[in-house]
Design a protein around this motif. Structure first.
Motif, PDB file in Angstrom:
ATOM      1  N   TYR A   1       1.058  -0.752  -0.560  1.00 29.52           N
ATOM      2  CA  TYR A   1      -0.612   0.021  -0.176  1.00 29.52           C
ATOM      3  C   TYR A   1       0.970   1.049  -0.413  1.00 29.52           C
ATOM      4  CZ  TYR A   1      -3.606  -3.100   1.260  1.00 29.52           C
ATOM      5  OH  TYR A   1      -4.129  -4.035   1.200  1.00 29.52           O
ATOM      6  N   THR A   2       0.371   2.689  -0.797  1.00 26.51           N
ATOM      7  CA  THR A   2       1.562   3.802  -0.598  1.00 26.51           C
ATOM      8  C   THR A   2       0.137   4.378  -0.725  1.00 26.51           C
ATOM      9  OG1 THR A   2       3.289   4.612  -1.530  1.00 26.51           O
ATOM     10  CG2 THR A   2       1.591   3.072  -3.529  1.00 26.51           C
ATOM     11  N   TYR A   3       1.058   5.376  -0.634  1.00 22.49           N
ATOM     12  CA  TYR A   3      -0.226   7.035  -1.227  1.00 22.49           C
ATOM     13  C   TYR A   3       0.964   7.833  -2.267  1.00 22.49           C
ATOM     14  CZ  TYR A   3      -2.536   7.300   3.408  1.00 22.49           C
ATOM     15  OH  TYR A   3      -3.840   6.802   4.276  1.00 22.49           O
ATOM     16  N   ASN A   4       0.124   8.409  -3.202  1.00 21.25           N
ATOM     17  CA  ASN A   4       0.681   9.159  -3.909  1.00 21.25           C
ATOM     18  C   ASN A   4      -0.077  10.504  -3.893  1.00 21.25           C
ATOM     19  OD1 ASN A   4       1.942   7.051  -5.324  1.00 21.25           O
ATOM     20  ND2 ASN A   4       0.189   6.346  -5.827  1.00 21.25           N
ATOM     21  N   TYR A   5       0.570  11.681  -4.852  1.00 17.65           N
ATOM     22  CA  TYR A   5      -0.032  12.718  -4.131  1.00 17.65           C
ATOM     23  C   TYR A   5      -0.177  13.532  -5.538  1.00 17.65           C
ATOM     24  CZ  TYR A   5       1.492  11.648   0.760  1.00 17.65           C
ATOM     25  OH  TYR A   5       1.468  10.913   1.643  1.00 17.65           O
ATOM     26  N   ASP A   6      -1.252  14.280  -5.414  1.00 15.74           N
ATOM     27  CA  ASP A   6      -1.618  15.128  -6.565  1.00 15.74           C
ATOM     28  C   ASP A   6      -1.944  16.433  -6.245  1.00 15.74           C
ATOM     29  OD1 ASP A   6      -3.346  15.653  -9.121  1.00 15.74           O
ATOM     30  OD2 ASP A   6      -4.730  15.127  -8.225  1.00 15.74           O
ATOM     31  N   LEU A   7      -1.411  17.868  -6.944  1.00 13.81           N
ATOM     32  CA  LEU A   7      -0.987  18.589  -6.649  1.00 13.81           C
ATOM     33  C   LEU A   7      -2.022  19.260  -8.427  1.00 13.81           C
ATOM     34  CD1 LEU A   7       0.183  21.563  -5.005  1.00 13.81           C
ATOM     35  CD2 LEU A   7       2.280  21.451  -6.599  1.00 13.81           C
ATOM     36  N   ALA A   8      -2.917  20.236  -8.307  1.00 12.32           N
ATOM     37  CA  ALA A   8      -4.018  20.591  -9.391  1.00 12.32           C
ATOM     38  C   ALA A   8      -4.060  22.197  -8.855  1.00 12.32           C
ATOM     39  CB  ALA A   8      -5.046  18.990  -8.654  1.00 12.32           C
ATOM     40  N   ILE A   9      -4.849  22.184  -9.532  1.00 10.24           N
ATOM     41  CA  ILE A   9      -6.214  23.388  -9.654  1.00 10.24           C
ATOM     42  C   ILE A   9      -6.906  22.875  -9.688  1.00 10.24           C
ATOM     43  CG2 ILE A   9      -6.883  25.734 -10.728  1.00 10.24           C
ATOM     44  CD1 ILE A   9      -3.902  25.983 -12.402  1.00 10.24           C
ATOM     45  N   ASP A  10      -8.094  22.757  -8.687  1.00 14.70           N
ATOM     46  CA  ASP A  10      -9.352  22.603  -8.110  1.00 14.70           C
ATOM     47  C   ASP A  10      -9.769  23.362  -7.380  1.00 14.70           C
ATOM     48  OD1 ASP A  10     -10.864  20.151  -8.752  1.00 14.70           O
ATOM     49  OD2 ASP A  10     -10.002  18.735  -7.717  1.00 14.70           O
ATOM     50  N   HIS A  11     -11.487  23.042  -7.663  1.00 14.46           N
ATOM     51  CA  HIS A  11     -12.604  23.177  -6.504  1.00 14.46           C
ATOM     52  C   HIS A  11     -12.089  22.705  -5.456  1.00 14.46           C
ATOM     53  CE1 HIS A  11     -14.367  25.764 -10.205  1.00 14.46           C
ATOM     54  NE2 HIS A  11     -14.722  24.328 -10.376  1.00 14.46           N
ATOM     55  N   LYS A  12     -12.069  23.926  -3.897  1.00 12.89           N
ATOM     56  CA  LYS A  12     -12.020  22.850  -2.736  1.00 12.89           C
ATOM     57  C   LYS A  12     -13.237  22.974  -2.019  1.00 12.89           C
ATOM     58  CE  LYS A  12     -12.663  27.784  -0.319  1.00 12.89           C
ATOM     59  NZ  LYS A  12     -13.194  28.624  -1.187  1.00 12.89           N
ATOM     60  N   LYS A  13     -13.427  21.340  -1.225  1.00 14.67           N
ATOM     61  CA  LYS A  13     -14.174  21.545  -0.507  1.00 14.67           C
ATOM     62  C   LYS A  13     -14.678  22.053   0.723  1.00 14.67           C
ATOM     63  CE  LYS A  13     -14.801  17.153  -3.287  1.00 14.67           C
ATOM     64  NZ  LYS A  13     -13.921  15.518  -3.280  1.00 14.67           N
ATOM     65  N   GLU A  14     -15.945  21.934   1.217  1.00 16.32           N
ATOM     66  CA  GLU A  14     -16.085  22.649   2.598  1.00 16.32           C
ATOM     67  C   GLU A  14     -14.785  22.111   3.512  1.00 16.32           C
ATOM     68  OE1 GLU A  14     -19.966  22.875   5.444  1.00 16.32           O
ATOM     69  OE2 GLU A  14     -19.828  22.933   3.464  1.00 16.32           O
ATOM     70  N   GLU A  15     -14.827  20.517   3.740  1.00 13.24           N
ATOM     71  CA  GLU A  15     -13.338  19.904   4.503  1.00 13.24           C
ATOM     72  C   GLU A  15     -12.768  19.594   4.017  1.00 13.24           C
ATOM     73  OE1 GLU A  15     -15.250  16.892   1.413  1.00 13.24           O
ATOM     74  OE2 GLU A  15     -15.944  18.212   2.626  1.00 13.24           O
ATOM     75  N   ASP A  16     -11.662  20.557   3.257  1.00 10.17           N
ATOM     76  CA  ASP A  16     -10.689  20.486   2.744  1.00 10.17           C
ATOM     77  C   ASP A  16      -9.837  22.329   4.304  1.00 10.17           C
ATOM     78  OD1 ASP A  16     -10.349  18.946   0.896  1.00 10.17           O
ATOM     79  OD2 ASP A  16     -10.595  20.272  -0.763  1.00 10.17           O
ATOM     80  N   THR A  17      -8.514  22.163   4.416  1.00  6.17           N
ATOM     81  CA  THR A  17      -7.742  22.655   5.208  1.00  6.17           C
ATOM     82  C   THR A  17      -7.106  23.491   4.083  1.00  6.17           C
ATOM     83  OG1 THR A  17      -7.823  21.344   6.823  1.00  6.17           O
ATOM     84  CG2 THR A  17      -6.703  22.665   7.436  1.00  6.17           C
TER      85      THR A  17
END
Length: 106
Positions: free
Chosen positions: A36-52
């Motif tokens: 199991y691993t985590y990959n990361y994504d950096l994007a221009i995107d719409h934020k969600k209410e639960e994002d910090t």
């Protein structure tokens, strides 16, 4: 948790066209197979209410809940020409060679 954005990273992020209703966002993508691993994504995107929201060096960057719960340490976002962005914590380099993806449809 604290997020530091280096001068080089901030300068590169400012070079992207960012729609008014979008933001820079860093998310984790959990993947598995033999391990199991985590990959990361950096994007221009719409934020969600639960994002910090994190702000440094004049740049606003949102992190999703999974990223924060997985990392849970101070981070630094850096940029090197030809190598892309990298995300570094005190305990490890989380990812490198990140490019900004545009997930906002025009």
């Amino acid at each position: 948790m604290k997020l530091t954005i280096t001068d080089k990273a901030a300068e590169k992020l400012r070079s992207y066209d960012q729609p008014e209703d979008a933001a820079f966002k860093l998310t984790s993508v959990f993947s598995g197979g033999c391990s199991y691993t985590y990959n990361y994504d950096l994007a221009i995107d719409h934020k969600k209410e639960e994002d910090t929201k994190f702000e440094d060096n004049g740049i606003v960057l949102y992190l999703d809940k999974m990223t924060i719960s997985h990392i849970n340490e101070d981070l630094k976002l850096d940029y090197n020409e030809g190598q892309g962005f990298r995300l570094v914590g005190a305990s490890q380099i989380y990812t490198f060679r990140l490019d900004v993806k545009n997930k906002v449809k025009a």
